[in-house]
Design an enzyme around this catalytic site. Structure first.
Site, short mmCIF file in Angstrom:
data_model
loop_
_atom_site.label_atom_id
_atom_site.label_comp_id
_atom_site.label_asym_id
_atom_site.label_seq_id
_atom_site.Cartn_x
_atom_site.Cartn_y
_atom_site.Cartn_z
N CYS A 1 -59.51 -86.79 63.05
CA CYS A 1 -59.72 -86.83 61.58
C CYS A 1 -61.09 -87.43 61.26
O CYS A 1 -61.80 -87.92 62.13
CB CYS A 1 -58.62 -87.66 60.94
SG CYS A 1 -58.69 -89.40 61.42
N ALA B 1 -61.63 -90.96 62.37
CA ALA B 1 -61.92 -91.04 63.81
C ALA B 1 -63.39 -90.75 64.08
O ALA B 1 -64.03 -91.40 64.91
CB ALA B 1 -61.04 -90.07 64.58
N ARG C 1 -61.62 -94.76 73.41
CA ARG C 1 -62.77 -93.86 73.65
C ARG C 1 -63.66 -94.33 74.80
O ARG C 1 -64.52 -93.62 75.23
CB ARG C 1 -63.57 -93.70 72.36
CG ARG C 1 -64.70 -92.69 72.45
CD ARG C 1 -65.08 -92.22 71.07
NE ARG C 1 -66.31 -91.49 71.03
CZ ARG C 1 -67.49 -92.01 70.74
NH1 ARG C 1 -67.60 -93.30 70.50
NH2 ARG C 1 -68.57 -91.26 70.67
N HIS D 1 -68.50 -87.88 61.20
CA HIS D 1 -69.85 -88.07 61.77
C HIS D 1 -70.88 -88.04 60.65
O HIS D 1 -71.78 -88.88 60.58
CB HIS D 1 -70.22 -86.94 62.74
CG HIS D 1 -69.30 -86.77 63.90
ND1 HIS D 1 -69.10 -85.54 64.49
CD2 HIS D 1 -68.53 -87.64 64.58
CE1 HIS D 1 -68.25 -85.68 65.50
NE2 HIS D 1 -67.88 -86.94 65.56
#
Ligand code: CFM
Length: 539
Positions: free
Chosen positions: A56, A59, A90, A188
Site C-alpha cells: 500500500c 508501505a 524489509r 514513494h
C-alpha cells in the site's frame, strides 16, 4: 521454454470475461518483431478479490523511502498492525557511529484504538511525540498516516507544526494513507515530494566537501547492499554525500544539493527526487545498476566517464581488475550448477529487471519476469513517459513543482558535454525490462497467485525469485524460491561480493535434498476439479 499465445489464452480463459479482458492488458509474450512496440498496462488498480503481491501507499512511504533514515524516529499513526508489519521486515540495515542516534530497530506507533477512531487520534499522536522527545531525542521525526487516519480526518500537519514549535526540530508529516494509490508506488511519490520540499537543501553546505562528490539514490541497503556498493565506490575514489535512503541520515540528506552527480539505482522509487534535483540544483542523474558483475563493471565505467578524469578512469579499471580476479573463478564454480536452468523473476518495481543480468551471468535464462507496481516506463523505457495516460488514481498524487534555486543552482556540465555524454552513458535515461528479454519470454504486470501457479505448470522454471507472499506456495509446489525483496536471511546481493553471495545461495537452493521430499500437489491424484460460472453482476 517459451510460451505461446495459445497457452496464454488458455490461462486467461479460466477467468470470468471482465477479468480476462483486464488481465490480458497486463501480460505480454515478448516479440521483438512486433509491428508496433509492445505496450503493457501498468500502475492501475488490481481487481478486487485477486490475490496480488502488492503493498500500500503507507508501505511505500514509511516502509520504503522514509523508514531507512536512521537518525529520525518514524511514527506510524494508526493501528498497531500497520506498524508491526513494517517493523524490520524489509531488512534495510543501518549502523551508526553514534548508537544513540540510530533508531532503525525500533517501532513507534500510536496504536490507535476504537476510542481514537471515534474521538480522533491527534491528542494521542502529540503525546507519542512528547514521549519520543523525552526518551530518544532524535534529530527529526516523521509521522506516516495509515488508512483510518485519513478516514477520520486527523490533521497530521497541524500536530507536526505544533511539535516543531515546541521542540525546535523538524517533524515531517506524510499523508500516505494506504488507499492513496493503487500500490506502494504512490507512497514513494509522496515521500519523494516531502523530502524534496522539507529536507533536501536545508543544510548549510554550499560546496561539495571533496572531489567526485556523488549521491546514491534508490539504494536501501537491503541485506547490506548499500555497504557493498559504498565499499566499491570509495575504493575508486568517490565521496558519497548521502545515500537515499539505506543507512542514510536526515543530517546528510539536507546537504544532498552539493553533489556533482546523482546515481540512481532504483529509479521506480526515487526518480522524482532525481528529476527535481536536476531542475533545482543542476545535478544530472545517471542510471546505475550494481546488481550483477557485468552491470557493476559497466556502471563503474559510466560514472568514471561522466567525470572524464583520466586518473579516475584508470583507477576504475584497476578496481575492476582486482575485484574480478578475486571472484571470477569462484562464480564459475557456481555457474556449473546453474548453467541451463530457468527462472521466474517477479519483484517490486526494479529488481524484476535488475536481477535478470545476474541470472544470465550464472548461465540461467529468465523465462518470466514482471513487476508488482512499476509503471509503463519501467517495462518499455523512459521515453514512453509522455504517452502514459494518467488516470484518477495517478492524479491523486500531485507532482511537486520546483524551480531553479537562485543561489545554489550550478550547471555541472556544459550543454554540449551533456549531449555528448548522453550518447554514451544512461544520463537521465533507462531502458525498460522488455528490451532485454528474449522472444517468447513472458512479461507480467501485477502477477497474482492464480497466474503464478498456472505459469509454473506450463513453464516449469527451476527457481522463482519473488517475495514472502508467494514463497511458501511455490516451495510447496516443489520449487526453490528466492526472496528478492528481503533476500531471505542473506545478502548483500549487490556489487562484486553480492554476486558471489547470490550465486552461492542459488546453488544451495538447487542442491538441497529437500526437494526430494516434496510431492507437488498435481502429482497427488485425484485433483479437485471445479468450474467457475459467471453470473450477472459478478466480477
Ligand atoms: Fe525499488 Fe526497492 Fe524495488 Fe521498491 Fe519494494 Fe524493496 Fe522491491 Mo520489496 S525500493 S522498487 S518498493 S528496489 S521493498 S528495496 S524489494 S518491492 S523491487
Amino acid at each position: 521454454m517459451a510460451m505461446t499465445e495459445k497457452q496464454l489464452e488458455e490461462i486467461l480463459a479460466k477467468y470470468p470475461s471482465k477479468v480476462q479482458k483486464n488481465r490480458k492488458k497486463h501480460i505480454l509474450v515478448r516479440d521483438s518483431a512486433a509491428e508496433t512496440p509492445q505496450i503493457i498496462e501498468a500502475n492501475t488498480r488490481t481487481i478486487p478479490g485477486i490475490i496480488t503481491n502488492r503493498g500500500c501507499a503507507y508501505a511505500g512511504c514509511k516502509g520504503v523511502v522514509i523508514g531507512p533514515l536512521k537518525d529520525m524516529v518514524h511514527i506510524t499513526h494508526g493501528p498497531v498492525g500497520c506498524a508491526y508489519y513494517t517493523w524490520g521486515t524489509r531488512r534495510n540495515k543501518a549502523k551508526s557511529e553514534n548508537p544513540e542516534k540510530n533508531f532503525i530497530n525500533y517501532c513507534f506507533t500510536t496504536d490507535m484504538q476504537e476510542s481514537d477512531i471515534v474521538f480522533g487520534g491527534e491528542k494521542k499522536l502529540a503525546k507519542v511525540i512528547d514521549d519520543v522527545m523525552a526518551i530518544f531525542s532524535p534529530n527529526a521525526i516523521s509521522i506516516s498516516a495509515t488508512c483510518p487516519v485519513g478516514l477520520i480526518g486527523d490533521d497530521l500537519g497541524a500536530v507536526a507544526k505544533r511539535a516543531e514549535e515546541k521542540y525546535g526540530i523538524q517533524v515531517l508529516s506524510f499523508n500516505c494513507e494506504g488507499y492513496k494509490g493503487v500500490s506502494q508506488s504512490a507512497g514513494h511519490h509522496i515521500a519523494n515530494n516531502g523530502l524534496m520540499e522539507h529536507v533536501i537543501g536545508k543544510g548549510d553546505a554550499e560546496e561539495a566537501p571533496a572531489k567526485y562528490a556523488i549521491n546514491l539514490l534508490g539504494e536501501y541497503n537491503i541485506g547490506g547492499d548499500g555497504w557493498e556498493v559504498e565499499r566499491i565506490l570509495k575504493e575508486v575514489g568517490y565521496h558519497i554525500v548521502t545515500i537515499m535512503t539505506g543507512d542514510g541520515t536526515y543530517e546528510d540528506l539536507k546537504n544532498a544539493h552539493v553533489a556533482e552527480l546523482n546515481l540512481v539505482q532504483c529509479h521506480r522509487s526515487i526518480n522524482y527526487i532525481a528529476e527535481m534535483l536536476e531542475i533545482k540544483y543542476g545535478t544530472p542523474w545517471l542510471k546505475v545498476n550494481f546488481v550483477g558483475v557485468q552491470a557493476t563493471c559497466d556502471t563503474l565505467r559510466d560514472i568514471a566517464q561522466y567525470f572524464g578524469d583520466e586518473a579516475l578512469i584508470q583507477k576504475t579499471e584497476e578496481v575492476i581488475a582486482k575485484e574480478l580476479a578475486r571472484i571470477e573463478a569462484k562464480i564459475d564454480q557456481y555457474k556449473k550448477i546453474c548453467e541451463g536452468k530457468t527462472a521466474f523473476c517477479f519483484v517490486g518495481g526494479s529488481r524484476g529487471h535488475h536481477f535478470q543480468g545476474l541470472f544470465k551471468e550464472l548461465g540461467m535464462e529468465t523465462v518470466l519476469a514482471g513487476y508488482e507496481f512499476a509503471h509503463r516506463d519501467d517495462y518499455e523505457g523512459r521515453q514512453v513517459i509522455p504517452d502514459i495516460k494518467l488516470d484518477a488514481d495517478t492524479k491523486n498524487i500531485p507532482d511537486l513543482h520546483v524551480e531553479k534555486d537562485p543561489e545554489r543552482f550550478r550547471l555541472k556540465l556544459s550543454p554540449e558535454r551533456y549531449e555528448e555524454l548522453k550518447k554514451k552513458i544512461p544520463l537521465s535515461q533507462y531502458c525498460g525490462m522488455n528490451v532485454e528479454m528474449k522472444d517468447g519470454s513472458v512479461i507480467v504486470d501485477d502477477l497474482n497467485h492464480f497466474e503464478t501457479e498456472e505459469f509454473i505448470k506450463i513453464l516449469k522454471p527451476d527457481i522463482l525469485a519473488s517475495g514472502i507472499k508467494d514463497k511458501y506456495v511455490i516451495q510447496k509446489m516443489g520449487l526453490p524460491s528466492k526472496q528478492l525483496h528481503s533476500y531471505d536471511y542473506s545478502g548483500p546481493y549487490a556489487g562484486f561480493n553480492g554476486a558471489l553471495n547470490f550465486a552461492e545461495d542459488i546453488c544451495m537452493s538447487f542442491t538441497s535434498p529437500t526437494w526430494n521430499f516434496i510431492t507437488p500437489p498435481w502429482k497427488n491424484e485425484p485433483l479437485l476439479v471445479g468450474t467457475v460460472t459467471e453470473e450477472e453482476g459478478v466480477a
